[in-house]
Design an enzyme around this catalytic site. Structure first.
Site, PDB file in Angstrom:
ATOM      1  N   HIS D 208       0.807  -1.375  -0.048  1.00 36.97           N
ATOM      2  CA  HIS D 208      -0.121  -0.021   0.188  1.00 36.97           C
ATOM      3  C   HIS D 208       0.705   1.168   0.077  1.00 36.97           C
ATOM      4  CE1 HIS D 208      -3.647   2.487   0.509  1.00 36.97           C
ATOM      5  NE2 HIS D 208      -2.909   3.098   1.488  1.00 36.97           N
ATOM      6  N   GLY D 217      -7.099   3.484   1.590  1.00 31.72           N
ATOM      7  CA  GLY D 217      -7.927   3.710   0.530  1.00 31.72           C
ATOM      8  C   GLY D 217      -7.184   4.405  -0.861  1.00 31.72           C
ATOM      9  N   LEU D 243     -10.352  -3.873   3.603  1.00 29.96           N
ATOM     10  CA  LEU D 243      -9.249  -3.204   2.863  1.00 29.96           C
ATOM     11  C   LEU D 243      -8.107  -2.606   3.572  1.00 29.96           C
ATOM     12  CD1 LEU D 243      -8.766  -2.173  -0.171  1.00 29.96           C
ATOM     13  CD2 LEU D 243      -9.890  -0.360   0.507  1.00 29.96           C
ATOM     14  N   ASP D 244      -6.979  -2.757   3.289  1.00 33.21           N
ATOM     15  CA  ASP D 244      -5.683  -2.023   3.726  1.00 33.21           C
ATOM     16  C   ASP D 244      -5.852  -2.210   5.522  1.00 33.21           C
ATOM     17  OD1 ASP D 244      -5.183  -1.042   1.224  1.00 33.21           O
ATOM     18  OD2 ASP D 244      -6.248   0.936   1.796  1.00 33.21           O
ATOM     19  N   ALA D 245      -6.417  -3.393   5.990  1.00 31.53           N
ATOM     20  CA  ALA D 245      -6.352  -3.399   7.476  1.00 31.53           C
ATOM     21  C   ALA D 245      -5.757  -4.782   7.870  1.00 31.53           C
ATOM     22  CB  ALA D 245      -7.868  -3.406   7.961  1.00 31.53           C
TER      23      ALA D 245
END
Lengths: 300, 300, 300, 300
Positions: D208, D217, D243-245
């Site tokens: 990311h 995001g 998402l992204d976690a």
């Protein structure tokens, strides 16, 4: 492999640079330099986009300045601007140059058998991050021909032995003289000759695989291992007649530990070497470096 | 100033360490060492909290290990554990030590006129970050007496001149021998004598104000300025008879530029020096360092 | 403790700054600004020592400039220079200020119970690295009175509870209004009131113990631990009405690992916090910061 | 281009790893684990080369261990060692795995149009720095086919649109299930499906382009620019349904300034992204990562 893959991409999101010029100035410091230069550029119709200056010592030191400016129809108008500027330059005893940003520096990259520094330069060039043309790669081995030619870049194999040394120098000079603006020793394991250095004064960049002045000379990672240092580094510098003693352009380091043997130090070191060399080349290509008395002033 | 202000705070959020011990082991590598030591500790009722090991070379190299363990009623039970361990130690030809975490190392800090390294150690000690007792400060000047005494720490002024050198050494030895576990040269601008070094083998830490082995000797910031380096650094090392050549414990660097004159390099350098020295002292205080053949194995 | 110990040392090796001034300018970008300003200063007899500029967007963006200059008899000559400059300023629609370097900013430091940020500022001030006067320390606790007063600095204990909030604000304003140039929240654990913020627009610096915008609000180290980040950081920013959302001045981070529990993250974090806050304060004190639309332009 | 150019070089200077195995263990902490495991390995004739452990909380937390060991005729002897180890594993309620170092992980790299992360992985693999086999590259575009195939690596073009989503997932699963050990999202701009994530639990690594949890995001560099941060970063993490976690593996940052516009942030960011992703992949390939409760224990 398709050529199109590897052509440098358009620099995304960057302003057009057809009318962009860069001026580098150095002279003894005195009052009125900035005023004179900026007034001159204003009268010429130039628009200063960036300006950076440095005074070595407020009392009687040297003054250095880098100015980026835009000028309408730069190609036609630059010659007269340069002619007019001599008046200012004479008044302040300046050494100065003006470069057109759209006229990319032509690079010759010298390599031997290790490819990491070359690959980083090719990658950054292909990504549009390196504003330069790679005119040729010269090597004392033939190993990287396929790689280099796949980028559409000429590859010259010039073996170097005790007997062929003079002939090698002759070939190197013939290939590069007047055709190349900057020579990069990207882990080139041969010593370039004094004659070659003289031809490219302050235009040969070498990457030394240590944090200079620690570990001058050969086998720096072995030296670093033996001394038990806790950081290893790399140094990009201009090449002068004295080995590893030229003006330093950029350095960086990375943490290591007692666990790292010489092979591991080399592996870590390769990453530092390629990053440090690529930064130095980028700065030279963007006219950000001025050499003065074995030091570099880096407007970065 | 109130004493209570400056007494080291309880290490917040840390587990109680009354029963915590640390074992350092080094020996020629062979199979079964970890098994023997961990089995031994298990049979003694000890609980391994942390364990770290390092093998210099899988084929016939040295083996190093650091183990933290908890043992019920450590104070009473440690002597018999140590006696029993000799059996293991003999079998593997070990050099080894066990330290009780609650028995803090006693430090003597040597200073001259610059206070930044001393202040950092005092600050970290007062904050509870340095597990040690500062037994005394020794200086060849009297300047920092008020500061040091305000922390409730004894201050000894021992001037050093060509004539008083022998007497100074005598006083230093008298104050420290058997009363101090670690000597810290916190920008102490005198050379300690061979006799003193011998008394505190691998127990004197010096901070050198350069990235060793670059800029050995005097005026390293002037040397760094003259060479035009792009990073400056500091090195904490154990003191040996040869100047600036002892085992390196820790190093760090910070970026500088052509704009930084010698005074500015010194200012930036002071910040690196105090951080690097404080880390080295902390690691020694926590029994994380093993010296082997002019290098340190640092279990950090 | 003797006062003399703690008085800021003369900035060693620095040029005298009695005649040094700093000008900060911001205006819509157009051609001729640099020429006009540098020509003006030249005609006034000023010597530009350093100059830095930034154009937000070459096409129609904002222009920012910081100039350091020396002017004979600055104290007498500055008022007329300022008056004359309005002509230039009007022409280019400038916001601008001129500061005399010898007129140090007066700081008020707000603290609660944690002393590391305060101690760093006191240490740097005492070392001559922070060009400012520490006018007072204000705290909602009495814990650090002895420490602060030992530096010869007034200490004001203003408790803050739900009931005394209004009275506390009144006292804080009375102590600082017109007497202080910059307020520093050095781990002050109370929220300053909107009225206070309004009085010190872009003149209150807070240190937040995370890498903003990650971990806004309370207990950032616990949040960082829970998320399992591999770096922790700190952020110095100007205080605005919205919590932790003001213009960021400086940030830094340090590597952590799964081994570090919340107490250890706090310990590591304290070091980052004090360094980051001290840098931000230093830059403000040296007139290096311009705020524009919730961002800072930092001429460093 | 010749194949021989790009085949991974022999890892120079590394010991032969035919008999090297790596064991990862996690279980509730209690006394005797290290003793039991190391005694077991000793009795099996294994030689511990490296060992690392971590106890989450000395009082009743989880225990994690990674051991590298050499065993004669590993291929023949490992099955019985594993069978015998179940006895220890059951006693301590362990989750555990043993991997043979010579059995390289098979990677599938997913890309879209940006090539920097892919190129870094190819480069490190070719340099012998990445102990893994790159089994295939899968892309929703056809752009990088020539590049990838020049390395002798199969390239699969699987377009993804709203209509073809289900079919794309089917193809991806067919290509990878049972044939790939690790999936790498190297700036793959499509969201992988829950079904795919489930098939590769803790075996999908994403890069990311921000310092998570800041700027979750889309368009993180735009977000970073708008917030005016002074450092930008990148995060490699295992992919989970949210998402992204997912569990963070590695992060790094680089300093930026007000001068860097969004295009420049992206350029700088590309360098961080490729380094951070390559580190995370290397660690996974070397069995250095254990996931526990949305965090990674990284034995590096």
């Amino acid at each position: 492999m398709s050529q199109t893959v590897y052509q440098p991409q358009d620099a995304k999101g960057r302003d057009d640079k057809a009318n962009r010029a860069r001026m580098l100035v150095s002279c003894p410091d005195r009052a009125g330099i900035v005023a004179a230069v900026s007034q001159f550029l204003y009268e010429q119709g130039a628009n200063i986009v960036q300006s950076d200056q440095y005074t070595m010592d407020p009392e009687g030191g040297m003054f250095f300045m880098r100015i980026e400016f835009d000028l309408q129809n730069l190609e036609q108008n630059l010659p007269s601007l340069q002619e007019d500027f001599t008046r200012i330059a004479d008044r302040f005893e300046m050494r100065w140059s003006v470069y057109r940003a759209s006229r990319k520096k032509r690079l010759a990259i010298f390599v031997s058998k290790e490819d990491h520094c070359l690959l980083e330069l090719l990658w950054q060039w292909q990504a549009g991050d390196l504003e330069a043309d790679i005119a040729m790669v010269i090597s004392n081995h033939n190993d990287m021909r396929a790689l280099v030619e796949s980028f559409g870049i000429p590859y010259h194999h010039i073996p170097v032995t005790a007997e062929t040394k003079a002939e090698a120098e002759r070939q190197q000079l013939e290939l590069t003289s007047g055709k190349v603006d900057l020579v990069i020793l990207a882990r080139y394991m041969q010593i370039v000759t004094p004659k070659f250095i003289e031809r490219f004064t302050n235009r040969i960049i070498n990457i030394h695989h240590s944090f200079l002045p620690a570990f001058v000379g050969g086998k720096p990672y072995q030296q670093a291992y033996d001394r038990g240092v806790k950081l290893i580094g790399a140094t990009a510098h201009y090449v002068t007649a004295e080995l590893d003693a030229g003006p330093i352009i950029e350095q960086d380091v990375q943490r290591v530990s007692h666990r790292d043997n010489v092979a591991e130090l080399k592996r870590i070191g390769r990453h530092i070497e390629r990053i440090v060399l690529a930064r130095a080349v980028k700065w030279h290509a963007e006219d950000r470096l001025v050499v003065y008395q074995n030091k570099t002033v880096a407007f970065v």
